[in-house]
Design a protein around this motif. Structure first.
Motif, PDB file in Angstrom:
ATOM      1  N   ARG A   1      12.532  -3.542   8.503  1.00 22.35           N
ATOM      2  CA  ARG A   1      12.680  -3.560   9.964  1.00 22.35           C
ATOM      3  C   ARG A   1      13.613  -4.692  10.412  1.00 22.35           C
ATOM      4  O   ARG A   1      14.415  -4.522  11.337  1.00 22.35           O
ATOM      5  CB  ARG A   1      11.305  -3.670  10.624  1.00 22.35           C
ATOM      6  N   ILE A   2      13.506  -5.824   9.738  1.00 27.59           N
ATOM      7  CA  ILE A   2      14.401  -6.939  10.106  1.00 27.59           C
ATOM      8  C   ILE A   2      15.840  -6.616   9.709  1.00 27.59           C
ATOM      9  O   ILE A   2      16.780  -6.879  10.465  1.00 27.59           O
ATOM     10  CB  ILE A   2      13.927  -8.255   9.456  1.00 27.59           C
TER      11      ILE A   2
ATOM     12  N   ALA B   1       8.295  -4.977   6.674  1.00 32.36           N
ATOM     13  CA  ALA B   1       8.856  -5.973   7.596  1.00 32.36           C
ATOM     14  C   ALA B   1      10.309  -6.272   7.237  1.00 32.36           C
ATOM     15  O   ALA B   1      11.178  -6.391   8.109  1.00 32.36           O
ATOM     16  CB  ALA B   1       8.022  -7.255   7.561  1.00 32.36           C
ATOM     17  N   THR B   2      10.581  -6.387   5.939  1.00 35.03           N
ATOM     18  CA  THR B   2      11.951  -6.656   5.473  1.00 35.03           C
ATOM     19  C   THR B   2      12.905  -5.562   5.955  1.00 35.03           C
ATOM     20  O   THR B   2      13.991  -5.854   6.474  1.00 35.03           O
ATOM     21  CB  THR B   2      11.984  -6.730   3.926  1.00 35.03           C
TER      22      THR B   2
ATOM     23  N   ALA C   1       5.917 -17.030  10.956  1.00 30.64           N
ATOM     24  CA  ALA C   1       5.024 -15.971  10.477  1.00 30.64           C
ATOM     25  C   ALA C   1       5.282 -15.631   9.011  1.00 30.64           C
ATOM     26  O   ALA C   1       4.337 -15.364   8.253  1.00 30.64           O
ATOM     27  CB  ALA C   1       5.175 -14.719  11.352  1.00 30.64           C
ATOM     28  N   VAL C   2       6.551 -15.632   8.601  1.00 27.68           N
ATOM     29  CA  VAL C   2       6.883 -15.310   7.202  1.00 27.68           C
ATOM     30  C   VAL C   2       6.315 -16.374   6.263  1.00 27.68           C
ATOM     31  O   VAL C   2       5.878 -16.074   5.155  1.00 27.68           O
ATOM     32  CB  VAL C   2       8.419 -15.163   7.021  1.00 27.68           C
ATOM     33  N   ILE C   3       6.281 -17.613   6.702  1.00 31.96           N
ATOM     34  CA  ILE C   3       5.710 -18.681   5.874  1.00 31.96           C
ATOM     35  C   ILE C   3       4.194 -18.526   5.753  1.00 31.96           C
ATOM     36  O   ILE C   3       3.627 -18.700   4.679  1.00 31.96           O
ATOM     37  CB  ILE C   3       6.043 -20.069   6.492  1.00 31.96           C
TER      38      ILE C   3
ATOM     39  N   THR D   1       2.077 -15.801   6.695  1.00 27.86           N
ATOM     40  CA  THR D   1       1.394 -14.508   6.634  1.00 27.86           C
ATOM     41  C   THR D   1       0.662 -14.283   5.308  1.00 27.86           C
ATOM     42  O   THR D   1       1.068 -14.800   4.265  1.00 27.86           O
ATOM     43  CB  THR D   1       2.369 -13.335   6.880  1.00 27.86           C
ATOM     44  N   GLU D   2      -0.430 -13.511   5.389  1.00 22.17           N
ATOM     45  CA  GLU D   2      -1.167 -13.117   4.185  1.00 22.17           C
ATOM     46  C   GLU D   2      -1.360 -11.606   4.152  1.00 22.17           C
ATOM     47  O   GLU D   2      -2.280 -11.102   3.509  1.00 22.17           O
ATOM     48  CB  GLU D   2      -2.526 -13.849   4.168  1.00 22.17           C
ATOM     49  N   VAL D   3      -0.481 -10.875   4.824  1.00 23.20           N
ATOM     50  CA  VAL D   3      -0.571  -9.408   4.786  1.00 23.20           C
ATOM     51  C   VAL D   3      -0.146  -8.924   3.399  1.00 23.20           C
ATOM     52  O   VAL D   3       0.440  -9.678   2.616  1.00 23.20           O
ATOM     53  CB  VAL D   3       0.303  -8.729   5.881  1.00 23.20           C
ATOM     54  N   ASP D   4      -0.439  -7.662   3.084  1.00 23.99           N
ATOM     55  CA  ASP D   4      -0.174  -7.193   1.718  1.00 23.99           C
ATOM     56  C   ASP D   4       1.305  -6.858   1.505  1.00 23.99           C
ATOM     57  O   ASP D   4       2.102  -6.824   2.446  1.00 23.99           O
ATOM     58  CB  ASP D   4      -1.100  -6.034   1.345  1.00 23.99           C
ATOM     59  N   ASP D   5       1.639  -6.624   0.237  1.00 26.20           N
ATOM     60  CA  ASP D   5       3.044  -6.424  -0.140  1.00 26.20           C
ATOM     61  C   ASP D   5       3.713  -5.283   0.613  1.00 26.20           C
ATOM     62  O   ASP D   5       4.887  -5.393   1.005  1.00 26.20           O
ATOM     63  CB  ASP D   5       3.147  -6.156  -1.652  1.00 26.20           C
TER      64      ASP D   5
ATOM     65  N   GLU E   1       3.245  -4.251   3.551  1.00 30.23           N
ATOM     66  CA  GLU E   1       3.611  -4.687   4.906  1.00 30.23           C
ATOM     67  C   GLU E   1       4.790  -5.664   4.883  1.00 30.23           C
ATOM     68  O   GLU E   1       5.641  -5.651   5.772  1.00 30.23           O
ATOM     69  CB  GLU E   1       2.399  -5.313   5.602  1.00 30.23           C
ATOM     70  N   LEU E   2       4.843  -6.498   3.848  1.00 30.58           N
ATOM     71  CA  LEU E   2       5.980  -7.426   3.718  1.00 30.58           C
ATOM     72  C   LEU E   2       7.272  -6.646   3.497  1.00 30.58           C
ATOM     73  O   LEU E   2       8.320  -6.970   4.074  1.00 30.58           O
ATOM     74  CB  LEU E   2       5.749  -8.402   2.553  1.00 30.58           C
ATOM     75  N   ILE E   3       7.181  -5.627   2.662  1.00 38.11           N
ATOM     76  CA  ILE E   3       8.370  -4.813   2.371  1.00 38.11           C
ATOM     77  C   ILE E   3       8.802  -4.046   3.627  1.00 38.11           C
ATOM     78  O   ILE E   3       9.997  -3.972   3.949  1.00 38.11           O
ATOM     79  CB  ILE E   3       8.083  -3.864   1.183  1.00 38.11           C
TER      80      ILE E   3
END
Lengths: 221, 221
Positions: free
Chosen positions: B50-51, B47-48, B33-35, B37-41, B43-45
């Motif tokens: 949460r992981i 996700a980081t 999914a990380v490779i 994904t096209e969600v916005d920044d 959401e990426l931040i």
């Protein structure tokens, strides 16, 4: 193979990496933690649910298929999905390869996720890293090339930890490029490899002149 | 190399796997999914973060170093950290290898995380999978062996997707075992490999009799 052009500036590349690299690093830590954790089952199950939720969010908008190998119109490559060097691929350490004419070098730290025999680097992981390196050494003149034959000799076990690797072009013959590579720990070489790299036919002009870059033969995905 | 004995029952092995395999599968989906994904920044931040929290929980109790290669006293191996077959290692597809005398076979699906050239399996990933397979084919008689030399020939690009692989012992000579292996897609062989496997000296008794298993030479981590 799929190539595509993405017309973004170097600044936009840096901006995108500044967001996605910390995410990928976090996933690399997660891979390591899942291997080594000794927390109890309830915590493992809770972790599974939390990761599933993140996956669901990331998948709400995603590209079809793999990341591919986009290039800018000025031939800056963005191999971010690559299994050895990809900035978005948590499988990749990622290798940070320096190149000069016919030479590619890097340092790497291979942790628990790269294990084969107990405490040692998986022989196939060593092959993966050296395969990437020979490809980059063979391509430093701008000519893409793909591995035709890779011969890997394991001199002794490679302990997990800090390692360095180096590949150097030793000769060229028509479409073939010969490359020698080594993986080393503090005590010297542990694995060596010899590769015969092949430049794809599509990239040589009828007169024998070689085109400078894969992006010139792009195919739309 | 590190071996260790862990005295647990087959039932306990199954119970542990039933908890950790879904977690590792979840991490494999996350890598993909990380490779892609096209969600916005934002959401990426998010996700980081949460992981990172999950990592923190898992790391609250963890083993030092890598997982190693534990065996039960009855020689059931638990190579759960292995980069090609490890049930706890999200880098591994994991290969589910079937063995019979001198032969190892498996099917695998290699997705976006195993990419090299656009849309294709990384040559080094093919080498990793074949290296694991030749090792298992050479070890079906209970004698451990390690790859001495692995020669990989890339016949044509291997598209990402469903693949099969097979390795077969072709000969033995003293401590050496010769193994031939192939990686195939629906249209046939894409990569072939030949390996010279070496049985470690430590496992042969002074009279030349070979000990049956690595666990007999265990070292404590």
């Amino acid at each position: 193979m799929d190539f595509r052009i993405e017309d973004i500036s170097p600044e936009e590349i840096s901006r995108r990496l500044s967001v996605v690299e910390p995410l990928t690093e976090s996933v690399r830590r997660l891979i390591d933690a899942v291997i080594r954790t000794e927390v109890d089952d309830a915590e493992l199950i809770a972790a599974t649910e939390r990761i599933d939720q993140v996956v669901q969010t990331l998948r709400s908008r995603q590209r079809d298929g793999s990341f591919g190998t986009p290039y800018t119109p000025t031939f800056i490559g963005m191999p971010w999905g690559n299994a050895a060097v990809g900035a978005r691929n948590a499988i990749a350490p990622p290798l940070q390869i320096r190149t000069e004419s016919g030479v590619a070098e890097c340092e790497m730290v291979l942790g628990a996720a790269y294990e084969g025999p107990g405490g040692c680097v998986h022989g196939g992981v060593a092959a993966l890293m050296l395969d990437q390196l020979v490809g980059e050494a063979a391509s430093t003149d701008g000519l893409p090339s793909f591995t035709g034959t890779l011969t890997v000799r394991y001199l002794r076990p490679t302990r997990l930890g800090a390692l360095s690797a180096r590949a150097e072009v030793t000769g060229r013959e028509g479409r073939k490029t010969f490359v020698h590579a080594t993986l080393s720990d503090d005590d010297g070489v542990t694995v060596e490899a010899d590769a015969i790299m092949i430049a794809p036919k599509g990239f040589a002009l009828p007169g024998g002149e070689v085109l400078p870059h894969p992006a010139t033969a792009q195919e739309e995905n």
